[in-house]
Design a protein around this motif. Structure first.
Motif, PDB file in Angstrom:
ATOM      1  N   LYS A  44       0.822  -1.208   0.000  1.00 35.36           N
ATOM      2  CA  LYS A  44       0.000   0.000   0.000  1.00 35.36           C
ATOM      3  C   LYS A  44       0.853   1.254   0.000  1.00 35.36           C
ATOM      4  CE  LYS A  44      -4.081  -1.989   1.978  1.00 35.36           C
ATOM      5  NZ  LYS A  44      -4.952  -2.138   3.115  1.00 35.36           N
ATOM      6  N   LEU A  45       2.038   1.167   0.604  1.00 36.02           N
ATOM      7  CA  LEU A  45       2.929   2.325   0.584  1.00 36.02           C
ATOM      8  C   LEU A  45       3.553   2.493  -0.801  1.00 36.02           C
ATOM      9  CD1 LEU A  45       4.694   2.087   4.052  1.00 36.02           C
ATOM     10  CD2 LEU A  45       2.840   3.579   3.360  1.00 36.02           C
ATOM     11  N   ASP A  81       1.996   1.899  -3.541  1.00 31.89           N
ATOM     12  CA  ASP A  81       0.958   2.600  -4.311  1.00 31.89           C
ATOM     13  C   ASP A  81       1.072   4.116  -4.164  1.00 31.89           C
ATOM     14  OD1 ASP A  81      -0.162   0.411  -5.428  1.00 31.89           O
ATOM     15  OD2 ASP A  81      -1.884   0.276  -4.093  1.00 31.89           O
ATOM     16  N   VAL A  82       1.419   4.549  -2.958  1.00 32.59           N
ATOM     17  CA  VAL A  82       1.576   5.995  -2.753  1.00 32.59           C
ATOM     18  C   VAL A  82       2.655   6.524  -3.687  1.00 32.59           C
ATOM     19  CG1 VAL A  82       2.182   7.798  -1.096  1.00 32.59           C
ATOM     20  CG2 VAL A  82       0.831   5.841  -0.353  1.00 32.59           C
ATOM     21  N   GLY A  83       3.759   5.781  -3.795  1.00 30.07           N
ATOM     22  CA  GLY A  83       4.826   6.177  -4.710  1.00 30.07           C
ATOM     23  C   GLY A  83       4.344   6.209  -6.152  1.00 30.07           C
ATOM     24  N   LYS A  84       3.519   5.229  -6.523  1.00 30.48           N
ATOM     25  CA  LYS A  84       3.025   5.173  -7.904  1.00 30.48           C
ATOM     26  C   LYS A  84       2.129   6.365  -8.208  1.00 30.48           C
ATOM     27  CE  LYS A  84       3.122   0.175  -8.632  1.00 30.48           C
ATOM     28  NZ  LYS A  84       2.252  -0.990  -8.422  1.00 30.48           N
ATOM     29  N   TYR A  88       2.324   9.309  -7.046  1.00 30.01           N
ATOM     30  CA  TYR A  88       3.111  10.522  -7.274  1.00 30.01           C
ATOM     31  C   TYR A  88       4.181  10.310  -8.335  1.00 30.01           C
ATOM     32  CZ  TYR A  88       0.423  12.165  -3.386  1.00 30.01           C
ATOM     33  OH  TYR A  88      -0.623  12.525  -2.587  1.00 30.01           O
ATOM     34  N   LEU A 134       6.622   8.200  -9.022  1.00 33.52           N
ATOM     35  CA  LEU A 134       8.033   7.936  -8.759  1.00 33.52           C
ATOM     36  C   LEU A 134       8.517   6.840  -9.704  1.00 33.52           C
ATOM     37  CD1 LEU A 134       7.564   9.582  -6.172  1.00 33.52           C
ATOM     38  CD2 LEU A 134       8.926   7.897  -4.952  1.00 33.52           C
ATOM     39  N   GLU A 179      13.346   4.699  -1.984  1.00 32.27           N
ATOM     40  CA  GLU A 179      12.697   5.539  -0.973  1.00 32.27           C
ATOM     41  C   GLU A 179      11.550   4.858  -0.246  1.00 32.27           C
ATOM     42  OE1 GLU A 179      11.750   9.390  -2.506  1.00 32.27           O
ATOM     43  OE2 GLU A 179      13.744   9.622  -3.367  1.00 32.27           O
ATOM     44  N   ILE A 180      11.013   3.781  -0.815  1.00 30.46           N
ATOM     45  CA  ILE A 180       9.870   3.146  -0.153  1.00 30.46           C
ATOM     46  C   ILE A 180      10.167   1.712   0.273  1.00 30.46           C
ATOM     47  CG2 ILE A 180       7.435   2.543  -0.376  1.00 30.46           C
ATOM     48  CD1 ILE A 180       7.133   4.850  -2.307  1.00 30.46           C
ATOM     49  N   PRO A 220      13.756   1.495   2.932  1.00 29.54           N
ATOM     50  CA  PRO A 220      13.565   1.845   4.352  1.00 29.54           C
ATOM     51  C   PRO A 220      12.809   0.784   5.135  1.00 29.54           C
ATOM     52  CG  PRO A 220      13.078   3.725   2.969  1.00 29.54           C
ATOM     53  CD  PRO A 220      13.280   2.564   2.039  1.00 29.54           C
ATOM     54  N   GLN A 221      11.912   0.058   4.452  1.00 23.68           N
ATOM     55  CA  GLN A 221      11.183  -0.997   5.151  1.00 23.68           C
ATOM     56  C   GLN A 221      12.070  -2.214   5.396  1.00 23.68           C
ATOM     57  OE1 GLN A 221       6.967  -1.597   3.976  1.00 23.68           O
ATOM     58  NE2 GLN A 221       7.392  -0.188   2.320  1.00 23.68           N
ATOM     59  N   ASN A 248      15.062   4.637  14.291  1.00 20.88           N
ATOM     60  CA  ASN A 248      14.649   5.487  15.418  1.00 20.88           C
ATOM     61  C   ASN A 248      13.178   5.884  15.353  1.00 20.88           C
ATOM     62  OD1 ASN A 248      14.847   7.187  13.268  1.00 20.88           O
ATOM     63  ND2 ASN A 248      15.881   8.822  14.351  1.00 20.88           N
ATOM     64  N   TRP A 249      12.527   5.604  14.243  1.00 18.59           N
ATOM     65  CA  TRP A 249      11.114   5.978  14.103  1.00 18.59           C
ATOM     66  C   TRP A 249      10.201   4.964  14.762  1.00 18.59           C
ATOM     67  CZ3 TRP A 249       8.780   2.075  11.381  1.00 18.59           C
ATOM     68  CH2 TRP A 249       9.616   1.294  10.578  1.00 18.59           C
ATOM     69  N   ARG A 250      10.754   3.824  15.156  1.00 14.10           N
ATOM     70  CA  ARG A 250       9.897   2.751  15.697  1.00 14.10           C
ATOM     71  C   ARG A 250       9.357   3.101  17.065  1.00 14.10           C
ATOM     72  NH1 ARG A 250      11.396  -3.248  14.136  1.00 14.10           N
ATOM     73  NH2 ARG A 250      10.402  -3.109  12.126  1.00 14.10           N
TER      74      ARG A 250
END
Lengths: 262, 244
Positions: A161-162, A164-167, A169, A171, A179-180, A183-184, A260-262
């Motif tokens: 689903k993340l 899709d966000v790239g698609k 916009y 990318l 970028e997507i 990081p995961q 660190n975002w966790r």
């Protein structure tokens, strides 16, 4: 008055132990003390030398070739580590994203995971000769399957689903990976790196013992034939210290930075 | 007509029933024109292809026969999508999430600061989404959707599973952001109150294959209160006519 003072002192020690760094230090001191006691009661310098005589041995070997051999071993560790990480991650990501590929190569992967390290090492030395390439290849082959498995699981857990966000916009494919998806995968990469380092340096020592004429493994074989346990322990402790330093000063900070975002 | 033209000849959806695959028709000869600046609500029962329609328009779903044509002024890059879940990137801060689609642009910081102010989350610019409440996350997602200054904005039940008060605030926020440049909005919902409150025009879809049951233009002035007489009488009228 005296009792109050005592309580304060006690409280001070407790306070000190609240610091996790101090706790770790205390635990190492306790371990050394246990070793010291055992060696004292055993009273056999050849079987289990005391911490002091090992320290003396470290001091002696430092003036000799200790750091040369350690640097040789470390460079072998790094070479095979990076090779295994790059190749293993690439295969793992490909298998995670492509079901057909996964079906075909899953069996190979299980085979790779279960071949004993010793077998790959010996086969590599027989096929490619007792040289550096064979040594690094043997270690790399041993490590690739574990990296692949970790990264494959990570890739399967990537949130579509993340993507899709790239698609939406617009990318590019490369940007989406960078970028997507990447990081995961960071937590999985860190975990693969950590378990990888621990496994690889142990295999490198075996490789050196079997087919190289320098490095920590080679020296340990030499001390083994001379029954020099103090030197074996001296080399081991210094080398483990280096590996721990890498974990503390390189992998841990990297992990904190990436997750660190966790 | 200036605006947006959707024409779907057919769209199937493979459906497995036991061992044999059946094809389920979602759209057949579906035709929809949306003029520039319109806020259109698509209302229909769940599973009637509302999300599929948005995915087709967004370009996420290419497996259909038909065409989507844009007026000259609308380029494909100017489509934005607000999903049902906020879909924020958990490893980016609130501000970085808003900036994600516009990183290349020069005044990216200015845009994101501006939007953060509008959604009232300036203080949380450097917080990670996991640390924020559901309502806050949706506000950030809304800001991200508007950051590209879109010409078409697709919204897929974005305020679902929020309590009424927060959903109401978000609707107001949506209207105020929309009013600046007035992009075309296609808003999918199954909440009739929400549809009446927001839209210029409501489209009622039937069960599969989806057909337009009713195409209704709303002329009540904004802001519209849910319990005002005009809204509730319109609601009664619409639900009665759709049922028949």
């Amino acid at each position: 008055m005296e009792t109050v003072k005592k309580e304060n002192k006690f409280f001070g020690l407790k306070d000190l132990l609240r610091n996790d760094l101090i706790r770790r230090l205390v635990s190492i001191i306790i371990l050394t003390l246990i070793w010291g006691f055992i060696s004292y009661f055993l009273n056999d310098k050849d079987m289990l030398p005391s911490p002091i005589s090992v320290a003396e041995s470290i001091a002696y070997h430092s003036s000799q070739e200790l750091f040369f051999h350690i640097s040789i071993t470390l460079s072998r560790v790094f070479a095979s580590f990076f090779l295994a990480m790059i190749i293993g991650s690439a295969i793992g990501i490909a298998m995670g994203r492509n079901k057909i590929l996964d079906d075909y190569f899953d069996g190979w992967l299980i085979l790779g995971l279960n071949i004993p390290a010793l077998v790959t090492i010996i086969l590599c030395f027989i096929w490619f000769g007792l040289n550096e390439v064979a040594a690094i290849l043997a270690v790399t082959i041993n490590k690739i399957p574990t990296v692949t498995v970790i990264l494959r699981e990570g890739t399967k857990a990537v949130d579509e689903k993340l993507i899709d966000v790239g698609k939406i916009y617009k990318l590019s494919k490369l940007k989406i990976i960078k970028e997507i998806i990447l990081p995961q995968l960071y937590p999985y990469l860190v975990s693969a790196a950590r378990s990888g380092l621990a496994l690889i340096w142990k295999i490198v020592l075996v490789v050196e013992l079997l087919g190289r004429s320098n490095g920590v493994g080679f020296k340990i074989n030499e001390f083994f034939s001379m029954f020099d346990i103090a030197s074996i322990l001296a080399y081991t402790i210094v080398f483990v210290f280096f590996i721990m330093a890498i974990e503390w000063f390189f992998i841990k900070p990297l992990e904190t930075k990436l997750t660190n975002w966790r | 007509m200036t605006g947006f033209n959707i024409n779907i000849r057919d769209k199937m959806f493979p459906l497995k029933v036991g061992n044999n695959e059946k094809k389920n028709v979602i759209f057949k000869n579906f035709d929809l024109k949306i003029p520039t600046g319109e806020l259109l609500c698509i209302f229909g029962p769940s599973g009637c292809g509302k999300t599929t329609l948005l995915n087709i328009v967004a370009g996420l779903d290419n497996k259909f026969n038909g065409f989507i044509t844009y007026n000259k002024k609308i380029s494909e890059e100017k489509i934005s999508y607000l999903f049902q879940a906020p879909r924020l990137f958990p490893w980016l801060t609130a501000q970085e999430n808003i900036e994600f689609p516009i990183k290349k642009e020069k005044n990216c910081k200015k845009i994101s600061n501006n939007l953060l102010e509008k959604i009232g989350l300036k203080k949380f610019a450097n917080s990670f989404p996991n640390k924020l409440s559901g309502g806050m996350q949706r506000r950030i997602a809304l800001a991200r959707a508007f950051s590209t200054n879109p010409e078409v904005l697709l919204l897929d039940e974005p305020f679902i599973s929020l309590d009424n008060k927060i959903a109401d605030q978000l609707r107001k926020l949506l209207i105020s952001l929309w009013k600046q440049k007035k992009p075309i909005i296609i808003f999918v919902t199954h909440d009739l109150n929400e549809a009446i409150q927001l839209s210029d025009r409501i489209l009622f879809l039937s069960n599969l294959p989806a057909k337009i049951l009713l195409d209704y233009k709303i002329h009540i002035k904004r802001p519209r209160k849910i319990n005002s007489a005009a809204v509730s009488s319109l609601k009664r009228l619409l639900s009665a006519s759709v049922r028949s």
